[in-house]
Each structure stands twice: as structure tokens, then as C-alpha cells.
Scaffold this motif. Structure first.
Motif, PDB file in Angstrom:
ATOM      1  N   PRO A   1       1.471  -9.795  -5.461  1.00  0.00           N
ATOM      2  CA  PRO A   1       0.703  -8.629  -5.919  1.00  0.00           C
ATOM      3  C   PRO A   1       0.872  -8.419  -7.413  1.00  0.00           C
ATOM      4  O   PRO A   1       1.876  -8.795  -8.013  1.00  0.00           O
ATOM      5  N   GLY A   2      -0.135  -7.806  -8.007  1.00  0.00           N
ATOM      6  CA  GLY A   2      -0.101  -7.523  -9.434  1.00  0.00           C
ATOM      7  C   GLY A   2      -1.137  -6.477  -9.785  1.00  0.00           C
ATOM      8  O   GLY A   2      -1.767  -5.881  -8.896  1.00  0.00           O
ATOM      9  N   PRO A   3      -1.357  -6.244 -11.075  1.00  0.00           N
ATOM     10  CA  PRO A   3      -2.322  -5.198 -11.478  1.00  0.00           C
ATOM     11  C   PRO A   3      -3.722  -5.437 -10.935  1.00  0.00           C
ATOM     12  O   PRO A   3      -4.410  -4.481 -10.562  1.00  0.00           O
ATOM     13  N   GLY A   4      -4.177  -6.678 -10.895  1.00  0.00           N
ATOM     14  CA  GLY A   4      -5.513  -6.948 -10.391  1.00  0.00           C
ATOM     15  C   GLY A   4      -5.530  -7.467  -8.974  1.00  0.00           C
ATOM     16  O   GLY A   4      -6.549  -8.004  -8.518  1.00  0.00           O
ATOM     17  N   TRP A   5      -4.413  -7.307  -8.273  1.00  0.00           N
ATOM     18  CA  TRP A   5      -4.324  -7.846  -6.905  1.00  0.00           C
ATOM     19  C   TRP A   5      -3.293  -7.009  -6.145  1.00  0.00           C
ATOM     20  O   TRP A   5      -2.136  -7.381  -6.011  1.00  0.00           O
ATOM     21  N   SER A   6      -3.724  -5.867  -5.653  1.00  0.00           N
ATOM     22  CA  SER A   6      -2.798  -4.914  -5.055  1.00  0.00           C
ATOM     23  C   SER A   6      -3.151  -4.688  -3.590  1.00  0.00           C
ATOM     24  O   SER A   6      -4.309  -4.793  -3.187  1.00  0.00           O
ATOM     25  N   PRO A   7      -2.157  -4.360  -2.764  1.00  0.00           N
ATOM     26  CA  PRO A   7      -2.422  -4.119  -1.342  1.00  0.00           C
ATOM     27  C   PRO A   7      -3.129  -2.786  -1.123  1.00  0.00           C
ATOM     28  O   PRO A   7      -3.066  -1.881  -1.965  1.00  0.00           O
ATOM     29  N   VAL A   8      -3.785  -2.671   0.010  1.00  0.00           N
ATOM     30  CA  VAL A   8      -4.475  -1.429   0.363  1.00  0.00           C
ATOM     31  C   VAL A   8      -4.263  -1.170   1.848  1.00  0.00           C
ATOM     32  O   VAL A   8      -4.332  -2.087   2.672  1.00  0.00           O
ATOM     33  N   ASP A   9      -3.956   0.077   2.197  1.00  0.00           N
ATOM     34  CA  ASP A   9      -3.802   0.474   3.588  1.00  0.00           C
ATOM     35  C   ASP A   9      -5.166   0.800   4.180  1.00  0.00           C
ATOM     36  O   ASP A   9      -6.139   1.077   3.465  1.00  0.00           O
ATOM     37  N   TRP A  10      -5.203   0.808   5.499  1.00  0.00           N
ATOM     38  CA  TRP A  10      -6.484   1.081   6.155  1.00  0.00           C
ATOM     39  C   TRP A  10      -6.953   2.512   5.882  1.00  0.00           C
ATOM     40  O   TRP A  10      -8.165   2.758   5.807  1.00  0.00           O
ATOM     41  N   GLN A  11      -6.023   3.460   5.711  1.00  0.00           N
ATOM     42  CA  GLN A  11      -6.441   4.830   5.421  1.00  0.00           C
ATOM     43  C   GLN A  11      -7.093   4.936   4.048  1.00  0.00           C
ATOM     44  O   GLN A  11      -7.944   5.793   3.822  1.00  0.00           O
ATOM     45  N   GLN A  12      -6.685   4.080   3.119  1.00  0.00           N
ATOM     46  CA  GLN A  12      -7.245   4.107   1.769  1.00  0.00           C
ATOM     47  C   GLN A  12      -8.494   3.239   1.632  1.00  0.00           C
ATOM     48  O   GLN A  12      -9.165   3.296   0.599  1.00  0.00           O
ATOM     49  N   TYR A  13      -8.780   2.433   2.644  1.00  0.00           N
ATOM     50  CA  TYR A  13      -9.857   1.445   2.527  1.00  0.00           C
ATOM     51  C   TYR A  13     -11.209   2.075   2.173  1.00  0.00           C
ATOM     52  O   TYR A  13     -11.906   1.574   1.274  1.00  0.00           O
ATOM     53  N   PRO A  14     -11.657   3.160   2.840  1.00  0.00           N
ATOM     54  CA  PRO A  14     -12.988   3.697   2.489  1.00  0.00           C
ATOM     55  C   PRO A  14     -13.118   4.114   1.029  1.00  0.00           C
ATOM     56  O   PRO A  14     -14.130   3.808   0.375  1.00  0.00           O
ATOM     57  N   ASP A  15     -12.105   4.808   0.506  1.00  0.00           N
ATOM     58  CA  ASP A  15     -12.215   5.305  -0.866  1.00  0.00           C
ATOM     59  C   ASP A  15     -11.924   4.229  -1.906  1.00  0.00           C
ATOM     60  O   ASP A  15     -12.592   4.172  -2.949  1.00  0.00           O
TER      61      ASP A  15
END
Length: 603
Positions: free
Chosen positions: A395-409
């Protein structure tokens, strides 16, 4: 935006996968048990050993030593006086010289094949401390099958399970030099049982009993790894395959390319010669493994195979419809395996083919056999992004994880606004003026206002050049992908710094461009234009009609209007893009309450 037909498509896919039966789990490198002392488990095992002792390798050896044998006969005859000086003496020395050359070439080819690096599947290691219950289950399964237990367990981001030989020195981490830098891999082949590779989606979707039943035929294949004939045949074929792959590697110098190409050609000839024998051996040992696995959970395995096909269909849909848009935005969902459960639960709600499958979710899931399932899911999700999209290793500044709750926004809304901004940048470059402006006709700054009316007016205008707009969008997307594409090879972190050697699952693949397994072919200009118009419509709906971005587990990004998903946007947009007919889309916008003359916030 996909229609409801996608659910029927997925249901049919699951049905076809279930019809495959045991083939739903493709046990690459999986062989049957032959007993601790090589005792036969039936006719298939006997035929397997006979196939392992096939003719290509002995024939190649005989062909290599044939000139040497002829040379020995001639030299002995000359020493005993049966051949006098003259022509026969010249022939004897010529044959001797030929024999020496052939033996040297054969030795060089054999050395190159033995040193060639066999392919190793990119996996996530799972130590016994991280999954003691899973190791205990596999060992108990091996005891019940009376076969050796696998030496280790690893996870793969795929719906598959197999055994993999990791005894070659190339499969071990490189030896560090005095300065602590990684060097070459040294050492001899260490005899060990194969590694059990398990598809990570199985652990989250399957129950413990189902996983044990599905793994039984795979674990039953650990026995032949100790049988000398079958093990030698497998090493021989893998060495030839590795030699062919090494010969095809780019970037080799002229001096090295010629001998490498010669070795590769010899390896190809030998591979063609042993292809039939190897295939017959694989079929026989697989049949023997299946026969031995009949003794363990056979009835449950039949039902569990339905879950294999369903998991495969749901995993494929999750990657292509849900994960891929996030990967393209520089985000990677960190809980892909958990998403499979949500996707398949949604499928069972919509499609009668999967009806009743969720009733088993009350039983203990197989992921409970892992101490920290979240960490394992995250590691498998990152590896999936690398294999199927070519993302960075860390992971890095242009490659970060995302949770399913955050996916829509953080994914859906950002995706729409980024594509809408790209669409208007191309319109600006083409000199397209705004058809409706906030300041009214003739107001300063009216040109280029980011409104939906501007897009519709351009595509619906007589003589509109939608192909030029599609080409411009395609060129812009290509430029952005070129800037963010990873460099060829492995171990590249998000900030461009090489990752630590030996920690990257793709280290053993060498300078292979990523992704290794692209999910989809490149999109056409028309497809890109339709996607961008859909994104613009969704942005306008969010900004002017109170709609919201959402996540559909089967179709990915979704537009939510009054709390419900609108899946009927695709057809009106295609009518506008392909035919220049704006009436269906204008009717849809009127029904939803979207204002086309209001400016849209761009990403």
C-alpha cells in the motif's frame, strides 16, 4: 449499469460450474496416494507408475550415448587388431569425436534443465501458528486417508485447490551475501511433502465439513510425491517446462540467447514426446486419488461441489464487477473473501438456482480455522489485485485499501466524478460549448460549464461525431493508465521503491509484466464513452435529485434513488451514444427528477 439479466447469467454460470462436479476444483499437480511403501491402491495407480516410467527420457538418454557406444565398439575393435589403419581408423576417431561432442551437449542440456527454475504459484503463506486448527484438520484428513500430510498450507486468491512441489532450490529464499543483500539461491533439493494450496474464497464461503470433504481428493495426492517413479517423472516434466520458459525470457544477450534457444528447442521436442505419457499418468493418479477419497465424506462431497461452483461464479463476478472499478481508482478492497459471502448471499436472494444455500451459513465457517482471518483476507486481497490488475506490492499514497462500508463514497462516487471530469476535459479539447449555461445565453464563462445538458446536447446534435469523443476519451484513459502502470517485473512498491527481496510472492516469476491474469480485454472507445455518460448522469442525479452512490454485490457500482437501486439506465444511455436518440434518456431523467441544466461537481 447492468440490468436484472445479470442475475440469471450468474445463476446459469453457477449451474454450469456445479455440473462440472469435481472438476470445479482443478487440482493442478495433484496425484493419488500409493501407500507409504509404494503399495498400489488399484489399477489406476499401477498404470500411473507405468506411465511415469515412460519412454521419452530413456530414449533421449539412449540417443545421447549411442555415438559413445559405437565409438567404444570401434576403438576396442581397433585395439584388438580387428580394424587396421586406413579408412576404418579415420571413421573410429571421427565417431569418437562425435560421441564426445554429443555427450558434452547432452550434459549441458541436462544441466540446464536441472537448473531451470520451475514455475511457482504466487500464494500467501499460512504458518501453523496462524492456523493451527486448519493444520490439524488437514493432518487428520491425511491420517484418515493413510497418506503423508502436506508440508505446509498456503492460500491463493482463486477458487481452486492443488498440491505444489516446492523442493526445488529455486523455490527457497535467496541466500544473502556478506553485505546483507539477496544473492543467488543455493542448495540441494530437499525431499519434502508437497505444499497444499487452498483457494481463499473457499475458506469464507464453505463450512468446515464442506472444506474437509472438498480437500480429501487433493490431500490424497501426497503419497506419490514419495514414489521414485512418479516423483522423477514430475521433476523431469517440470524441468523441461522451465527450460522452455527460460528460453522465452526477453532481454537476453546474443551470446546467451543462442545456447538458451537450443536448450529450449530440445526441451520442446522432449515435451512433445512425453506429453501423452504425462497426461496418462495424471489421469491415472487422479483417478486413484479420487478412489481413495471415497472413504472420507463422500456423500458430503457431492453437496459441497455445488458450493465450489457457486463460489467460483461469485468470485468471478466480485472481481470483475466490484473489485476492478476500485483497482482502476487506485484503491483495493481489503476484504474480498468476505465480500464473496455477501455476493453469494445476495445471489441466493435473487436467483432460485441458489435458493436455500444461505441456510447453511449458521454452521461454523472454514475461516474460523484461522487465528486472524482478517489479516489473511487482506493479504489474499492484495495478491489478487496484483495478479488480476497489476497493482503495487505494498500500500501507498496512490494504492490504499478500502473497506466495504467506505466503498460507495470512496470508490463509486469518486469513479463517477473522475469519469465525468474526463468527459468534460475531452469536450473542452474538442471546443464543444455548453448548450445550457447557468448564467444564461451569452453570459461570460458560459462555455464549458459541466452540465449534463452539455453532454446530451453534443451527442444528440445532428451530425455529432461521437466517434471522435470516444477516441478522445480512450486516448485520455490510455495516458492515465500508462502513467500509473507498474514497471515490468515484481517487487515494486507503491512509491516506486523495490520491495524487500524474498517477501514478494511474485519474486520467483522474474521479469514478467503484470498483471499475470488480466480480468478483461481492453475496453473499446464506445464502451468507454457509454461508461462516462453513465457516470455523468449518476453525478447529476446525486447532485440534483437526492440520489446516492451504492454498492451492488453482483453488479458493482449502483445508483440508489429513494433507497432503491436503479438498474434501467444502461439502455437509455446506449440509445444516446449509439443512435443519437436522447428521448429515452430524457424520459428517464424526468422520472427521476434530474436537472440537466445544473452544474455538476467534478472529481
Amino acid at each position: 449499469m447492468s440490468g436484472t439479466g445479470s442475475v440469471e447469467e450468474l445463476g446459469a454460470h453457477a449451474a454450469r460450474a456445479r455440473a462440472v462436479g469435481v472438476g470445479g476444483v482443478r487440482p493442478r499437480g495433484t496425484y493419488p496416494a500409493v501407500g507409504p511403501a509404494g503399495a498400489s491402491v488399484g489399477a489406476p495407480a499401477a498404470r500411473a507408475r507405468a506411465g511415469a516410467r515412460g519412454r521419452p527420457r530413456p530414449r533421449a538418454t539412449a540417443l545421447a550415448i549411442l555415438p559413445a557406444a559405437a565409438s567404444v565398439v570401434l576403438l576396442v575393435a581397433m585395439a584388438q587388431g580387428h580394424i587396421g589403419p586406413g579408412v576404418w581408423s579415420t571413421v573410429s576417431w571421427a565417431v569418437t569425436a562425435c560421441a564426445v561432442v554429443v555427450l558434452l551437449v547432452a550434459a549441458a542440456v541436462a544441466l540446464a534443465v536441472s537448473r531451470a527454475r520451475p514455475a511457482v504459484s504466487p500464494t500467501v503463506p499460512l504458518t501453523e501458528a496462524a492456523a493451527p486448527d486448519l493444520y490439524r484438520l488437514v493432518r487428520d484428513l491425511a491420517d484418515r486417508l493413510d497418506v503423508p500430510a502436506p508440508s505446509a498450507i498456503e492460500l491463493t486468491p482463486d477458487c481452486d485447490s492443488w498440491l505444489e512441489d516446492r523442493t526445488h532450490p529455486a523455490a527457497r529464499p535467496p541466500v544473502k551475501d556478506g553485505a546483507g543483500q539477496p544473492g543467488i539461491r543455493r542448495g540441494r533439493r530437499i525431499p519434502a511433502a508437497p505444499v497444499l494450496v487452498i483457494g481463499s474464497p473457499f475458506l469464507w464461503w464453505m463450512r468446515v465439513a464442506e472444506l474437509r470433504a472438498v480437500l480429501a481428493p487433493v490431500v490424497a495426492g501426497t503419497g506419490p510425491s514419495a514414489h521414485p517413479d512418479i516423483a522423477a517423472a514430475r521433476r523431469f516434466v517440470r524441468g523441461l517446462d522451465a527450460a522452455v520458459a527460460d528460453a522465452a525470457l526477453p532481454g537476453q544477450g546474443f551470446v546467451r540467447r543462442i545456447p538458451t534457444a537450443f536448450v529450449g528447442w530440445i526441451a520442446k521436442v522432449l515435451l512433445r514426446g512425453c506429453r501423452g505419457h504425462a497426461a496418462e499418468m495424471e489421469r491415472c493418479v487422479a483417478a486413484a486419488a479420487s478412489g481413495r477419497a471415497h472413504e472420507v465424506d463422500y456423500g458430503l462431497r457431492i453437496a459441497a461441489q455445488e458450493q465450489v461452483g457457486l463460489a467460483y461464479a461469485g468470485w468471478d463476478r466480485l472481481l470483475t464487477r466490484v473489485a476492478l472499478p476500485a483497482w482502476r481508482m487506485g484503491r483495493w478492497p481489503s476484504r474480498l473473501d468476505a465480500g464473496v459471502v455477501s455476493a453469494l448471499t445476495e445471489l441466493s436472494r435473487r436467483d432460485r438456482l441458489a435458493e436455500g444455500f444461505t441456510s447453511r451459513l449458521g454452521e461454523r465457517p472454514a475461516c474460523d480455522l484461522i487465528e486472524e482471518p482478517g489479516a489473511a483476507d487482506e493479504a489474499a486481497s492484495l495478491l489478487a489485485a496484483r495478479l488480476f490488475h497489476g497493482g503495487p506490492a505494498e500500500p501507498g499514497p496512490g494504492w490504499s485499501p478500502v473497506d466495504w462500508q467506505q466503498y460507495p463514497d470512496e470508490v463509486v462516487d469518486r469513479k463517477w466524478r473522475t469519469e465525468a471530469a474526463r468527459l468534460h476535459r475531452v469536450l473542452d479539447a474538442m471546443g464543444v460549448a455548453a448548450s445550457v449555461s447557468v448564467g444564461g445565453p451569452g453570459a461570460p464563462g458560459a462555455d464549458g460549464v459541466p452540465t449534463l445538458a452539455r453532454v446530451i446536447g453534443h451527442l444528440a446534435a445532428p451530425g455529432a461525431d461521437s466517434e471522435a469523443l470516444a477516441a478522445g476519451i480512450g486516448a485520455a484513459v490510455a495516458r492515465e493508465e500508462e502513467r500509473t502502470a507498474p514497471r515490468p517485473g515484481t517487487g515494486v512498491a507503491a512509491d516506486g521503491v523495490p520491495a524487500a527481496a524474498g517477501t514478494d510472492p511474485l519474486d520467483l516469476w522474474g521479469p514478467v509484466p503484470l498483471p499475470l491474469f488480466p480480468l478483461q480485454p481492453p475496453r473499446t472507445g464506445a464502451e468507454l464513452l457509454a461508461d462516462h455518460v453513465v457516470a455523468m448522469v449518476c453525478c447529476a442525479a446525486v447532485d440534483t435529485a437526492g440520489a446516492a452512490p451504492g454498492l451492488d454485490w453482483l453488479d458493482g457500482p449502483a445508483l440508489l434513488v429513494d433507497g432503491g437501486r436503479r438498474s434501467d439506465l444502461g439502455a437509455p444511455v446506449l440509445s444516446l451514444v449509439e443512435d443519437g436518440d436522447a428521448e429515452p434518456l430524457l424520459s428517464w431523467l424526468s422520472a427521476v427528477g434530474v436537472r440537466t441544466d445544473k452544474p455538476v461537481r467534478l472529481g
